[in-house]
Design an enzyme around this catalytic site. Sequence first.
Site: not given
Ligand SMILES: [Zn+2]
Length: 370
Positions: A120-121, A136, A165, A167, A186, A188, A249
């Site tokens: 996640g970010n 990260t 990160t 991402e 973001h 999951h 994802h």
């Molecule tokens: Zn992810």
Amino acid sequence: MSNEQSIDISSRKVVAMRDVQEAVAAGATRIVIGGTSVVTPSAKDFLQQRNVTLVTKGIGANAPAAAQPAPSIVSSSSAQGRPAPNPRLFNTPEAEAIKKEICAVGKKLWMRQFVDGNGGNISYRIGPNEVICTPTLVSKYDLTPEDLSMVDLEGNQIAGTKPRTSEIFLHLEIYKAVPEARSCVHCHPPHATAYAITGKVPPNLVIPEFEVFIGKVAISPYKTPGTAEFAQTVIPYVRDHNTVLLANHGIICWADSVTHAEWYAEVLETYCWTLMLASQLGAPISRISDQQGEDLLAIKKKLGLPDSRFDTSRMKECQLADLEMPGSIALDPTPCDGCTGRSAEMDAEMDIDALVKSVTDAVMGALGSK
Ligand SMILES: [Zn+2]
């Protein structure tokens, strides 16, 4: 420049990445090094990209990282009309408040089991070319304000000591495509991600809150996380959707604040979970009528939230597609889940972006191997 700030690290024999990152994070626009100091190549690159001048004590402006502008290919942000990034925004009272909000939201994500490991970010666009983001390899539960960093819209880190990160590019594509997006989250979450691994989307017109805050959820195709290709998968969807399922994802949500972006993750996850529970009851799921759905859309419009169904020509198409399968809780994405948002022009643009990226990588690779 009148507000130039010098930081003296001339006592260091070796000036490494960490030293210059700390100096830049503290607001340095000039860094003073000793006459015999050795500056590592990555530290030089870091300073060059940020136009920070290296000065040798007692001599003046120094050649190594000098005031030479960064290679034009990496400073494409200014070519696109964005102002030069301002690292000082990282230490303003507003930034400090945002950092705390990001940490609080990180804890919520972890407590709700929306993120595992370092997954996640979270990011927040604090200026036209400045985005505060999570680092990260840090659990979202353990985040502290000191862990956060700041990047420009091309993903170059301009402040903070921990590496950003990987991402961040996914978030940056959203900020570039949707000027009103101020924050992206973001994560999951398991039930929403369950949809994402089947390539299906949940039906609409079941729970009012979902209609108002999310509505149609889009699903973007799978690409390897962390790549530019992956980041660009969301481009066709994010103008009409504040929430996108990322195939195989997780999800990404954007909003006007960090807190609200996390709310959308909660609303989507709970909706997906509730549908799955209801589907086990052996009784058909009843639906909100089209007329009542339009009332909800009117509320949504007042709140200024995006929805592909505001375009009435597309709305019929969406609803018909849903109604063909009463009782189903996993539907194939319909045109209004995003694919009509994609034009040939957009494809061409993405091809050009991919080309520019491969050229940039090759040039940067060649520079780095010198
Ligand atoms: Zn992810």
